[in-house]
Design a protein around this motif. Sequence first.
Motif, PDB file in Angstrom:
ATOM      1  N   GLN A 286      14.735  14.018 -25.276  1.00 58.66           N
ATOM      2  CA  GLN A 286      13.330  14.402 -25.239  1.00 58.66           C
ATOM      3  C   GLN A 286      12.443  13.194 -24.953  1.00 58.66           C
ATOM      4  O   GLN A 286      11.513  13.264 -24.140  1.00 58.66           O
ATOM      5  N   GLY A 287      12.752  12.092 -25.624  1.00 62.45           N
ATOM      6  CA  GLY A 287      11.975  10.877 -25.411  1.00 62.45           C
ATOM      7  C   GLY A 287      12.110  10.345 -24.001  1.00 62.45           C
ATOM      8  O   GLY A 287      11.150   9.851 -23.405  1.00 62.45           O
TER       9      GLY A 287
ATOM     10  N   THR B 207      12.758  12.120 -21.254  1.00 59.52           N
ATOM     11  CA  THR B 207      11.985  12.988 -20.353  1.00 59.52           C
ATOM     12  C   THR B 207      10.502  12.662 -20.421  1.00 59.52           C
ATOM     13  O   THR B 207       9.825  12.551 -19.386  1.00 59.52           O
ATOM     14  N   LYS B 208       9.998  12.494 -21.622  1.00 59.14           N
ATOM     15  CA  LYS B 208       8.582  12.155 -21.799  1.00 59.14           C
ATOM     16  C   LYS B 208       8.266  10.809 -21.173  1.00 59.14           C
ATOM     17  O   LYS B 208       7.240  10.634 -20.506  1.00 59.14           O
ATOM     18  N   MET B 209       9.140   9.847 -21.356  1.00 63.58           N
ATOM     19  CA  MET B 209       8.939   8.518 -20.807  1.00 63.58           C
ATOM     20  C   MET B 209       8.917   8.547 -19.284  1.00 63.58           C
ATOM     21  O   MET B 209       8.061   7.927 -18.641  1.00 63.58           O
ATOM     22  N   ARG B 210       9.856   9.269 -18.689  1.00 64.92           N
ATOM     23  CA  ARG B 210       9.904   9.378 -17.233  1.00 64.92           C
ATOM     24  C   ARG B 210       8.628  10.021 -16.688  1.00 64.92           C
ATOM     25  O   ARG B 210       8.066   9.567 -15.679  1.00 64.92           O
ATOM     26  N   GLN B 211       8.174  11.073 -17.338  1.00 64.57           N
ATOM     27  CA  GLN B 211       6.964  11.759 -16.885  1.00 64.57           C
ATOM     28  C   GLN B 211       5.751  10.838 -16.963  1.00 64.57           C
ATOM     29  O   GLN B 211       4.941  10.774 -16.033  1.00 64.57           O
ATOM     30  N   GLU B 212       5.648  10.114 -18.056  1.00 64.62           N
ATOM     31  CA  GLU B 212       4.521   9.196 -18.237  1.00 64.62           C
ATOM     32  C   GLU B 212       4.566   8.070 -17.219  1.00 64.62           C
ATOM     33  O   GLU B 212       3.539   7.716 -16.622  1.00 64.62           O
TER      34      GLU B 212
ATOM     35  N   ALA C 134       5.384   6.164 -24.418  1.00 69.90           N
ATOM     36  CA  ALA C 134       6.668   6.868 -24.411  1.00 69.90           C
ATOM     37  C   ALA C 134       7.819   5.909 -24.168  1.00 69.90           C
ATOM     38  O   ALA C 134       8.896   6.046 -24.763  1.00 69.90           O
TER      39      ALA C 134
ATOM     40  N   ASP D 204       8.313   4.104 -27.431  1.00 71.39           N
ATOM     41  CA  ASP D 204       8.920   4.965 -28.436  1.00 71.39           C
ATOM     42  C   ASP D 204      10.421   5.098 -28.211  1.00 71.39           C
ATOM     43  O   ASP D 204      11.211   4.995 -29.136  1.00 71.39           O
TER      44      ASP D 204
END
Length: 259
Positions: free
Chosen positions: A40-41, A43-48, A172, A175
Amino acid sequence: MKVACIFGVAVVATLGLNGCTTIADMAGADSATLNASAAQGFTKMRQEAQQKGQLDTSSSTYKRINTVMLRMIPYANQMNQTGHPFSWQLAVLKSDTMNAYVAPGGKVVFYSGIVNRLNLTDAEIAAVMGHEMTHALEEHSKNKVGAEVLTNLALGIGKSYVGDVGGGLGGAALDLGSQVGVGLPYSRSLESRADYGGLMLMAKAGYNPQAAITLWTKMSKMDGAGGPVFLSTHPSNQERIDAMERNLPAAMAIYNSRR
């Protein structure tokens, strides 16, 4: 990267690696949970990073890192004794920061600075990759969680540190990095395990393990002068190189057997 089983020295020294991971399981940080959280982290990091134009998916640096990772994955999977298959994915972040890590479950993160500023060869990239893959495969971040439970050390302490070394990347990325110990040093024993495992893994994948020594020599020269985050709080540079030289004959035997 770095783990925290050096905290609460008396208790942790008694428990050791297996003790810390058992404590992590009891605290709800079992392998499946950690892998899912890391996914989850990631995916969020890649999107950001993509939104900020900091995700590299096409440069020659990205292609080289990806090629090395794909070549090493089959041998990394052979080493996986966690009971959970890894879903390997790569994110290359555009940043001068010299850092790399592999989050639980096989989420590989490289900052472009570690390749470009150190002018790494493909074999030296493999040395970094193998070291970090070993941390993930041996679940050293799980060991870190268990140590933190024992010492009541919140994960947020790690985040407060990485904020100073994140190279201007978003929260992200910080994190996700904190999950594998950025800002919280792995014990020297776990670093030595990652060095050894990485040396053997790169050899199995057909990369000359002598490159691990040239890698750490390059990073040693950068130490103390804005050097790699990857290197900080690890065993001394010379201790690390000496150990690799002792293990080199075994790694070279594996490498030469493939030729």
